[in-house]
Write a protein that holds these residues in place. Structure first.
Motif, PDB file in Angstrom:
ATOM      1  N   ASP A 213       0.859  -1.179   0.000  1.00  0.00           N
ATOM      2  CA  ASP A 213       0.000   0.000   0.000  1.00  0.00           C
ATOM      3  C   ASP A 213       0.903   1.238   0.000  1.00  0.00           C
ATOM      4  O   ASP A 213       2.121   1.126  -0.106  1.00  0.00           O
ATOM      5  N   VAL A 214       0.309   2.409   0.101  1.00  0.00           N
ATOM      6  CA  VAL A 214       1.076   3.647   0.145  1.00  0.00           C
ATOM      7  C   VAL A 214       0.652   4.444   1.372  1.00  0.00           C
ATOM      8  O   VAL A 214      -0.532   4.752   1.541  1.00  0.00           O
ATOM      9  N   LEU A 215       1.623   4.753   2.224  1.00  0.00           N
ATOM     10  CA  LEU A 215       1.395   5.553   3.418  1.00  0.00           C
ATOM     11  C   LEU A 215       1.567   7.025   3.045  1.00  0.00           C
ATOM     12  O   LEU A 215       2.566   7.405   2.438  1.00  0.00           O
ATOM     13  N   VAL A 216       0.603   7.856   3.401  1.00  0.00           N
ATOM     14  CA  VAL A 216       0.629   9.285   3.091  1.00  0.00           C
ATOM     15  C   VAL A 216       0.851  10.045   4.395  1.00  0.00           C
ATOM     16  O   VAL A 216       0.092   9.885   5.349  1.00  0.00           O
ATOM     17  N   THR A 217       1.904  10.870   4.425  1.00  0.00           N
ATOM     18  CA  THR A 217       2.184  11.670   5.621  1.00  0.00           C
ATOM     19  C   THR A 217       2.457  13.117   5.226  1.00  0.00           C
ATOM     20  O   THR A 217       2.942  13.397   4.131  1.00  0.00           O
ATOM     21  N   ASP A 218       2.144  14.029   6.127  1.00  0.00           N
ATOM     22  CA  ASP A 218       2.414  15.445   5.908  1.00  0.00           C
ATOM     23  C   ASP A 218       3.843  15.761   6.301  1.00  0.00           C
ATOM     24  O   ASP A 218       4.445  15.083   7.123  1.00  0.00           O
ATOM     25  N   GLY A 219       4.365  16.838   5.705  1.00  0.00           N
ATOM     26  CA  GLY A 219       5.672  17.322   6.095  1.00  0.00           C
ATOM     27  C   GLY A 219       6.777  16.825   5.198  1.00  0.00           C
ATOM     28  O   GLY A 219       6.559  15.998   4.322  1.00  0.00           O
ATOM     29  N   PRO A 220       7.954  17.346   5.409  1.00  0.00           N
ATOM     30  CA  PRO A 220       9.073  16.984   4.529  1.00  0.00           C
ATOM     31  C   PRO A 220       9.528  15.545   4.731  1.00  0.00           C
ATOM     32  O   PRO A 220       9.300  14.944   5.779  1.00  0.00           O
TER      33      PRO A 220
END
Length: 116
Positions: free
Chosen positions: A63-70
């Motif tokens: 799957d693909v983990l989506v996170t905010d920030g650099p």
């Protein structure tokens, strides 16, 4: 002709220049871009918002983990880029020198891989 990436290296947490200084920098950057266009070296250029606006997509377990920030914290970040055409590294470095003088920031020059 080969393609090179001129990366504008922006210091993290730096103080932005005063409005009149920023206007002068932008005038020099536009003159640099005009010179690239006139020489046939222009491909694309643009500035980027700060790394706090980034979204990172990381493959994880199918799957693909989506996170905010650099992606990574650092003292510097990619503030903008310019994609150019140049005959060789020496020519690309000369464009990089002009970009550094226009922006007042460090410029990293990198060739694209596997160009013949």
């Amino acid at each position: 002709m080969k393609h090179y990436l001129l990366s504008v290296v922006q210091p993290a947490g730096g103080t932005p220049p005063a409005a009149d200084e920023l206007a002068e920098i932008m005038r020099r950057v536009e003159a640099f871009n005009d010179e690239l266009r006139a020489a046939g070296a222009w491909v694309f250029a643009g500035g980027l918002h700060g790394p706090e606006t980034a979204t990172v997509l990381r493959p994880q377990g199918g799957d693909v983990l989506v996170t905010d920030g650099p992606y990574a914290e650092g003292k510097e970040y990619l503030g903008g880029l310019c994609l150019i055409r140049a005959a060789d590294l020496d020519e690309a470095l000369e464009w990089g020198r002009k970009a550094a003088l226009a922006t007042t920031l460090p410029i990293e020059v990198r060739p694209f891989a596997d160009q013949h």
